[in-house]
Design a protein around this motif. Structure first.
Motif, PDB file in Angstrom:
ATOM      1  N   ALA A  46      -8.241   4.277   0.097  1.00 49.54           N
ATOM      2  CA  ALA A  46      -7.836   3.727  -1.199  1.00 49.54           C
ATOM      3  C   ALA A  46      -9.006   2.885  -1.694  1.00 49.54           C
ATOM      4  O   ALA A  46      -9.900   2.527  -0.917  1.00 49.54           O
ATOM      5  CB  ALA A  46      -6.573   2.880  -1.069  1.00 49.54           C
ATOM      6  N   ILE A  79      -4.813   7.895  -0.703  1.00 44.71           N
ATOM      7  CA  ILE A  79      -3.428   7.564  -0.356  1.00 44.71           C
ATOM      8  C   ILE A  79      -2.782   6.638  -1.382  1.00 44.71           C
ATOM      9  O   ILE A  79      -1.585   6.392  -1.330  1.00 44.71           O
ATOM     10  CB  ILE A  79      -3.355   6.917   1.039  1.00 44.71           C
ATOM     11  CG1 ILE A  79      -4.218   5.672   1.086  1.00 44.71           C
ATOM     12  CG2 ILE A  79      -3.753   7.889   2.115  1.00 44.71           C
ATOM     13  CD1 ILE A  79      -3.521   4.489   1.628  1.00 44.71           C
ATOM     14  N   CYS A  80      -3.587   6.134  -2.326  1.00 47.90           N
ATOM     15  CA  CYS A  80      -3.047   5.261  -3.387  1.00 47.90           C
ATOM     16  C   CYS A  80      -3.958   5.380  -4.584  1.00 47.90           C
ATOM     17  O   CYS A  80      -5.184   5.420  -4.443  1.00 47.90           O
ATOM     18  CB  CYS A  80      -2.979   3.816  -2.900  1.00 47.90           C
ATOM     19  SG  CYS A  80      -2.358   2.644  -4.143  1.00 47.90           S
ATOM     20  N   GLU A  81      -3.378   5.442  -5.760  1.00 46.45           N
ATOM     21  CA  GLU A  81      -4.169   5.540  -6.981  1.00 46.45           C
ATOM     22  C   GLU A  81      -5.153   4.380  -7.061  1.00 46.45           C
ATOM     23  O   GLU A  81      -4.822   3.246  -6.743  1.00 46.45           O
ATOM     24  CB  GLU A  81      -3.241   5.528  -8.193  1.00 46.45           C
ATOM     25  CG  GLU A  81      -3.938   5.806  -9.505  1.00 46.45           C
ATOM     26  CD  GLU A  81      -2.955   5.952 -10.657  1.00 46.45           C
ATOM     27  OE1 GLU A  81      -3.360   5.723 -11.808  1.00 46.45           O
ATOM     28  OE2 GLU A  81      -1.781   6.290 -10.384  1.00 46.45           O
ATOM     29  N   ALA A 106       1.301  -1.814  -5.280  1.00 47.29           N
ATOM     30  CA  ALA A 106       1.404  -0.357  -5.134  1.00 47.29           C
ATOM     31  C   ALA A 106       0.797   0.090  -3.805  1.00 47.29           C
ATOM     32  O   ALA A 106       1.331   0.989  -3.142  1.00 47.29           O
ATOM     33  CB  ALA A 106       0.704   0.340  -6.296  1.00 47.29           C
ATOM     34  N   GLU A 111       3.245  -0.564  -0.896  1.00 49.84           N
ATOM     35  CA  GLU A 111       4.352   0.397  -0.878  1.00 49.84           C
ATOM     36  C   GLU A 111       3.890   1.748  -0.327  1.00 49.84           C
ATOM     37  O   GLU A 111       4.590   2.382   0.452  1.00 49.84           O
ATOM     38  CB  GLU A 111       4.912   0.554  -2.290  1.00 49.84           C
ATOM     39  CG  GLU A 111       5.630  -0.692  -2.798  1.00 49.84           C
ATOM     40  CD  GLU A 111       6.071  -0.550  -4.242  1.00 49.84           C
ATOM     41  OE1 GLU A 111       5.696   0.467  -4.883  1.00 49.84           O
ATOM     42  OE2 GLU A 111       6.783  -1.450  -4.739  1.00 49.84           O
ATOM     43  N   ARG A 112       2.693   2.184  -0.734  1.00 48.69           N
ATOM     44  CA  ARG A 112       2.191   3.473  -0.266  1.00 48.69           C
ATOM     45  C   ARG A 112       1.871   3.436   1.227  1.00 48.69           C
ATOM     46  O   ARG A 112       2.124   4.405   1.949  1.00 48.69           O
ATOM     47  CB  ARG A 112       0.937   3.860  -1.055  1.00 48.69           C
ATOM     48  CG  ARG A 112       1.236   4.358  -2.446  1.00 48.69           C
ATOM     49  CD  ARG A 112       1.939   5.700  -2.411  1.00 48.69           C
ATOM     50  NE  ARG A 112       1.068   6.765  -1.900  1.00 48.69           N
ATOM     51  CZ  ARG A 112       1.483   7.839  -1.261  1.00 48.69           C
ATOM     52  NH1 ARG A 112       2.785   8.012  -1.021  1.00 48.69           N
ATOM     53  NH2 ARG A 112       0.635   8.763  -0.829  1.00 48.69           N
ATOM     54  N   GLU A 117       4.915   3.798   3.177  1.00 45.38           N
ATOM     55  CA  GLU A 117       5.447   5.156   3.082  1.00 45.38           C
ATOM     56  C   GLU A 117       4.626   6.149   3.911  1.00 45.38           C
ATOM     57  O   GLU A 117       5.178   6.986   4.634  1.00 45.38           O
ATOM     58  CB  GLU A 117       5.446   5.587   1.611  1.00 45.38           C
ATOM     59  CG  GLU A 117       5.909   7.010   1.364  1.00 45.38           C
ATOM     60  CD  GLU A 117       5.790   7.400  -0.107  1.00 45.38           C
ATOM     61  OE1 GLU A 117       5.734   8.615  -0.391  1.00 45.38           O
ATOM     62  OE2 GLU A 117       5.736   6.482  -0.958  1.00 45.38           O
ATOM     63  N   VAL A 118       3.297   6.036   3.814  1.00 47.72           N
ATOM     64  CA  VAL A 118       2.418   7.005   4.475  1.00 47.72           C
ATOM     65  C   VAL A 118       2.235   6.704   5.958  1.00 47.72           C
ATOM     66  O   VAL A 118       2.101   7.614   6.770  1.00 47.72           O
ATOM     67  CB  VAL A 118       1.038   7.031   3.766  1.00 47.72           C
ATOM     68  CG1 VAL A 118       0.076   7.977   4.490  1.00 47.72           C
ATOM     69  CG2 VAL A 118       1.203   7.449   2.313  1.00 47.72           C
TER      70      VAL A 118
END
Length: 666
Positions: free
Chosen positions: A101, A132-134, A156, A159-160, A163-164
């Protein structure tokens, strides 16, 4: 405070930063706090400290990169970027195991906004790395600075990551209000050597001074006493032992503004033994110190009087290190402390930035040392929670940035708080070197004794505060600069900068716009072009600067018209053109550099369009460079051979792309 939390040894995060002034490094360290709480074993390093091989080892790589100059990488990221551009790397293959990221820091007053970050991100994807994240971006021109973009992105990111990379069963993220042991900690030398007795008043090895064991503010509202120190005491003249720095002798520290002018601007004349080649746009890095009275005040507020001069050592808190990440470096790795008597007083004087404006993360760290033992402590803890809350940014702004309140002053409000001495170096921010454009060039770069000459034009920052009226505001570095005396030795860094000029440019004229102290690199360029023209014999004597135009702005011809005698001599002797803009000249219309550009439209258009000249803009960021750009577009529309506005804007964009427009603002 509880004991240290365990990380998942198989989950590792490598946080890499490219930082010119320290902002990207600060953001990287805040990202690291997020990954640590998600139980990643985390290491933070500058980009040039790692190889490409290091990227494929950790579970996760996060980049935090500033864009400098004309879309370039910071000094400590250039080597990494060159490695990443190697033609030997295979697209889609070389970094296919990497998950990453990224966050970029930029300034939208530059045309190449955040371009270094975007190029890095694109190259990583091209080489096969998985996003893995914008990507996130911060803008220095935002009312809240980079913080606005970062706050949204880091939420964000968290959170990613959850999740990942889900944690092992039962391993929840570490709570925000739970204390995490830093990777490095201070301890007394005698403590480490096992010489501490039970009644020494020093904690046993490996333990912290817990908030509950520290004396607090009395409930009657009195504050801890502060030892009186002479207000004129200056910082120590001992050199700051920065690795790679040069020792410079200060020959002169001369005020160049009128005695009755509100602003004190200095011309510093420095000498470095031996030759050092530099060119226009180069910068000198000065390393400020804190003043003894402020250091003593902080010692008193922390109740460190009895231990302030005890010898210290700085050691890692754990010997274990994940095999798939580089070791976590010491926060003091930029200093050579082999001949230094390290104490709390030394750190507060030379290393810790107690006079800076505190960040949100600072108050979040302080929460771990707050208590609820009595009403004062409860109130102050609640106030800390407000200042540490990312959703209450206005509270933080009103308390810190708006009044320019320092860390020292904050502790005069939060009188129940004490930082355990062991964590001083990881709780308080470090003093960072400040960059100043070098104002000397050409024949001015060396003296008759063969020493390198470095001249700096520095505005001493001491703005009034509308809120804290009993104490003047000071720039941490410029206050230190104002105290320097002739013949004093100081440590300075020397860096090449980003204007990237060369003798080949003599074939075309230059338009140099430098209001205020932004004229410093323009002066270096004028004298360097004069020296090149003389050495190469490509222009006749008396006309070596013909066609070159300097647009200089200040308040008035009598208050702050820097180098006026030099400009007059160069105009008469070598054909330089100087156009001045006075914003507060008595009896004259208020003028700024963009107004002068419009008034000199025919000359500007002939230089920029007719002769394919180059444009250099230096000075304060924000409104000035944007105003200059708009003025040039207006000139091209009015005088540029029938250009429409859209065409004029494309022409300026083309100048930027091919390097004919360069900007250095701060």
């Amino acid at each position: 405070m509880t004991g240290p939390f365990q990380h998942n040894a198989t989950r590792t995060a490598l946080i890499l930063y490219g930082s010119e002034t320290g902002n990207a490094q600060d953001i990287a360290e805040e990202v690291a706090r997020t990954t640590e709480r998600l139980r990643f074993n985390t290491t933070v390093l500058d980009l040039d400290s790692v190889s490409l091989r290091d990227l494929v080892k950790p579970t996760l790589v996060i980049f935090v990169v500033s864009t400098t100059g004309q879309g370039e990488f910071p000094q400590n990221a250039r080597l990494f970027w060159r490695r990443l551009l190697s033609g030997a790397l295979k697209a889609g293959v070389t970094l296919r195991k990497v998950r990453f990221a990224s966050f970029g820091l930029g300034d939208s007053s530059y045309a190449q906004f955040n371009v270094a970050h975007r190029m890095l991100h694109s190259r990583m994807v091209q080489l096969g790395a998985k996003v893995i994240c914008e990507r996130g971006e911060g803008d220095e021109q935002h009312s809240e600075g980079h913080s606005a973009g970062f706050r949204a992105w880091v939420v964000a990111l968290r959170e990613r990551l959850m999740e990942v990379f889900p944690s092992d069963e039962g391993a929840l993220p570490i709570a925000e209000d739970a204390f995490m042991e830093p990777k490095w900690k201070l301890e007394f030398v005698r403590e480490r050597q096992g010489e501490v007795k039970a009644d020494d008043g020093v904690c046993p090895k490996g333990t912290a001074v817990l908030p509950s064991s520290i004396p607090h503010k009395a409930t009657n509202g009195t504050t801890p006493s502060v030892t009186a120190v002479g207000v004129n005491d200056a910082p120590s003249e001992d050199l700051v032992p920065v690795i790679g720095a040069y020792t410079a002798t200060l020959l002169n520290n001369k005020r160049v503004t009128a005695p009755d002018h509100f602003q004190d601007v200095r011309l510093l004349d420095l000498r470095v033994d031996g030759p050092y080649e530099y060119f226009p746009g180069a910068v000198a890095v000065l390393y400020p110190k804190n003043f003894p009275q402020d250091v003593q005040a902080f010692i008193d507020l922390m109740a460190w009087q009895d231990i302030a001069d005890e010898p210290l050592t700085f050691t890692p808190t754990t010997s274990s290190q994940a095999s798939n990440t580089p070791p976590s470096p010491s926060p003091l790795r930029h200093l050579d402390l082999s001949h230094t008597h390290l104490t709390l007083r030394y750190l507060l004087s030379n290393v810790l930035d107690i006079m800076s404006i505190p960040r949100r993360s600072f108050f979040a760290n302080l929460l771990h040392f707050a208590t609820s033992q009595h009403p004062d402590a409860l109130y102050q803890k609640a106030r800390l929670l407000e200042l540490a809350n990312p959703d209450l940014i206005d509270e933080l702004w009103d308390y810190t940035t708006r009044p320019k309140r320092t860390i020292l002053e904050a502790f005069q409000d939060f009188t129940t708080l004490r930082i355990p001495y062991q964590y001083a170096l990881t709780t308080l921010p470090l003093i960072k070197g400040r960059q100043f454009s070098i104002a000397s060039g050409g024949s001015q770069k060396q003296d008759s004794q063969g020493r390198t000459k470095v001249e700096l034009l520095v505005a001493i920052a001491n703005p009034p505060s509308p809120i804290i009226k009993y104490r003047r505001r000071h720039g941490v570095c410029t206050r230190y600069i104002a105290s320097l005396l002739p013949n004093q030795l100081i440590s300075i860094g020397l860096q090449p900068g980003y204007l990237d000029v060369s003798p080949a440019e003599l074939s075309t004229p230059v338009l140099m716009i430098g209001p205020g102290t932004g004229v410093a690199p323009m002066r270096a360029m004028i004298y360097q072009r004069l020296a090149w023209a003389t050495e190469m014999g490509c222009r006749p004597a008396g006309k070596r600067l013909e066609g070159d135009v300097l647009v200089f702005g200040c308040r008035s011809s009598t208050a702050d018209c820097y180098f006026a005698d030099e400009w007059r001599a160069l105009c008469e002797g070598e054909g330089l053109t100087v156009l001045t803009a006075f914003s507060r000249e008595a009896g004259r219309e208020k003028m700024y550099v963009q107004d002068v550009l419009r008034r000199a439209g025919e000359r500007v258009s002939e230089s920029v369009v007719g002769r394919k000249g180059r444009v250099y803009v230096c000075g304060s960021s924000g409104a000035m460079p944007k105003g200059v750009r708009e003025a040039l577009v207006d000139v091209l529309v009015e005088c540029g051979e029938g250009m429409e506005r859209e065409g004029a804007e494309r022409y300026v964009e083309g100048m930027e792309r091919c390097g004919r427009w360069k900007q250095e603002t701060w």
